[in-house]
Design a protein around this motif. Structure first.
Motif, PDB file in Angstrom:
ATOM      1  N   ASN A 124       2.844  10.293  -0.603  1.00 29.70           N
ATOM      2  CA  ASN A 124       2.068  11.316  -1.290  1.00 29.70           C
ATOM      3  C   ASN A 124       2.846  12.600  -1.571  1.00 29.70           C
ATOM      4  OD1 ASN A 124       2.268  12.181   1.319  1.00 29.70           O
ATOM      5  ND2 ASN A 124       0.069  12.243   1.713  1.00 29.70           N
TER       6      ASN A 124
ATOM      7  N   SER B  56      -1.559   5.208 -13.841  1.00 31.62           N
ATOM      8  CA  SER B  56      -2.795   5.584 -13.147  1.00 31.62           C
ATOM      9  C   SER B  56      -2.475   5.569 -11.656  1.00 31.62           C
ATOM     10  CB  SER B  56      -3.907   4.583 -13.440  1.00 31.62           C
ATOM     11  OG  SER B  56      -4.209   4.574 -14.807  1.00 31.62           O
ATOM     12  N   TYR B  57      -3.105   6.465 -10.925  1.00 31.19           N
ATOM     13  CA  TYR B  57      -2.788   6.637  -9.505  1.00 31.19           C
ATOM     14  C   TYR B  57      -4.018   6.453  -8.632  1.00 31.19           C
ATOM     15  CZ  TYR B  57       1.534   8.599 -11.311  1.00 31.19           C
ATOM     16  OH  TYR B  57       2.723   8.774 -11.962  1.00 31.19           O
ATOM     17  N   LYS B  58      -3.779   6.051  -7.378  1.00 31.39           N
ATOM     18  CA  LYS B  58      -4.825   5.982  -6.356  1.00 31.39           C
ATOM     19  C   LYS B  58      -4.615   7.154  -5.402  1.00 31.39           C
ATOM     20  CE  LYS B  58      -5.178   0.934  -6.087  1.00 31.39           C
ATOM     21  NZ  LYS B  58      -4.976  -0.228  -5.209  1.00 31.39           N
ATOM     22  N   GLY B  59      -5.656   7.902  -5.169  1.00 29.20           N
ATOM     23  CA  GLY B  59      -5.581   8.997  -4.207  1.00 29.20           C
ATOM     24  C   GLY B  59      -4.472   9.975  -4.541  1.00 29.20           C
TER      25      GLY B  59
ATOM     26  N   SER C 158      -0.502   3.099  -9.363  1.00 28.48           N
ATOM     27  CA  SER C 158      -1.116   1.826  -8.989  1.00 28.48           C
ATOM     28  C   SER C 158      -1.121   0.867 -10.174  1.00 28.48           C
ATOM     29  CB  SER C 158      -2.537   2.039  -8.478  1.00 28.48           C
ATOM     30  OG  SER C 158      -3.327   2.680  -9.464  1.00 28.48           O
TER      31      SER C 158
ATOM     32  N   ASP D  35       0.866  -1.172   0.000  1.00 27.02           N
ATOM     33  CA  ASP D  35       0.000   0.000   0.000  1.00 27.02           C
ATOM     34  C   ASP D  35       0.903   1.223   0.000  1.00 27.02           C
ATOM     35  OD1 ASP D  35      -1.716   2.116   0.456  1.00 27.02           O
ATOM     36  OD2 ASP D  35      -2.696   1.201   2.184  1.00 27.02           O
TER      37      ASP D  35
ATOM     38  N   TRP E 187       0.015  -1.850  -7.374  1.00 31.38           N
ATOM     39  CA  TRP E 187      -0.578  -2.007  -6.044  1.00 31.38           C
ATOM     40  C   TRP E 187      -2.065  -1.746  -6.086  1.00 31.38           C
ATOM     41  CZ3 TRP E 187      -2.273   2.144  -2.699  1.00 31.38           C
ATOM     42  CH2 TRP E 187      -2.063   3.438  -3.205  1.00 31.38           C
TER      43      TRP E 187
ATOM     44  N   SER F  34      -0.160   4.359  -0.464  1.00 28.57           N
ATOM     45  CA  SER F  34      -0.978   5.561  -0.323  1.00 28.57           C
ATOM     46  C   SER F  34      -0.314   6.634   0.534  1.00 28.57           C
ATOM     47  CB  SER F  34      -2.359   5.213   0.230  1.00 28.57           C
ATOM     48  OG  SER F  34      -2.246   4.569   1.478  1.00 28.57           O
TER      49      SER F  34
ATOM     50  N   GLU G 278       0.015  -4.184 -12.786  1.00 25.27           N
ATOM     51  CA  GLU G 278      -0.684  -3.787 -11.565  1.00 25.27           C
ATOM     52  C   GLU G 278       0.333  -3.695 -10.437  1.00 25.27           C
ATOM     53  OE1 GLU G 278      -4.358  -5.732 -10.723  1.00 25.27           O
ATOM     54  OE2 GLU G 278      -4.817  -5.947 -12.856  1.00 25.27           O
TER      55      GLU G 278
ATOM     56  N   SER H 158      -1.216   9.379  -3.949  1.00 25.00           N
ATOM     57  CA  SER H 158       0.066   8.686  -4.014  1.00 25.00           C
ATOM     58  C   SER H 158       0.863   9.094  -5.240  1.00 25.00           C
ATOM     59  CB  SER H 158      -0.149   7.172  -4.041  1.00 25.00           C
ATOM     60  OG  SER H 158       1.099   6.512  -4.114  1.00 25.00           O
TER      61      SER H 158
END
Length: 115
Positions: free
Chosen positions: A18, A87-90, A96, A13, A115, A15, A113, A92
């Motif tokens: 950042n 592509s990003y999550k949140g 991801s 993870d 994370w 996240s 992929e 971060s």
């Protein structure tokens, strides 16, 4: 409260990474490595937005795709266009997913992929 909905052992993870400073610190500690979206072999620069930070296995997987699959297709004239899009999550700074797409006239897509 709802932690029992989360998968246990579902992978890393990132996240909390950042900021550029946190990603660079994770790189210094060996948790991440720099990866070029457009590889040097295809004329990609070793700086700026062409550089993302990922675990070493993800960079190795992308290199196998770029050199082992896409480069021979390009040499055979089967593809002329290339892109690698993160592509990003949140918030971060660690992608991801990285999607590699080579086409014209043939078509090849691979998804890493992270994370």
């Amino acid at each position: 409260m709802f932690n029992w909905f989360k998968k246990k052992g579902s992978g890393p993870d990132f996240s909390s990474l950042n900021s550029r400073e946190k990603v660079e610190a994770a790189t210094r500690s060996g948790d991440l490595v720099p990866m070029l979206l457009m590889p040097k072999e295809f004329g990609g620069p070793d700086a700026g937005p062409n550089v993302v930070f990922v675990p070493a296995w993800a960079a190795q997987q992308k290199q196998r795709i770029d050199i082992g699959t896409i480069l021979p297709l390009a040499q055979d004239g089967k593809i002329k266009q290339y892109s690698a899009k993160p592509s990003y999550k949140g918030d971060s700074f660690v992608p991801s997913v990285v999607t590699v797409h080579a086409h014209d006239p043939s078509d090849f897509t691979a998804t890493i992929e992270v994370w």
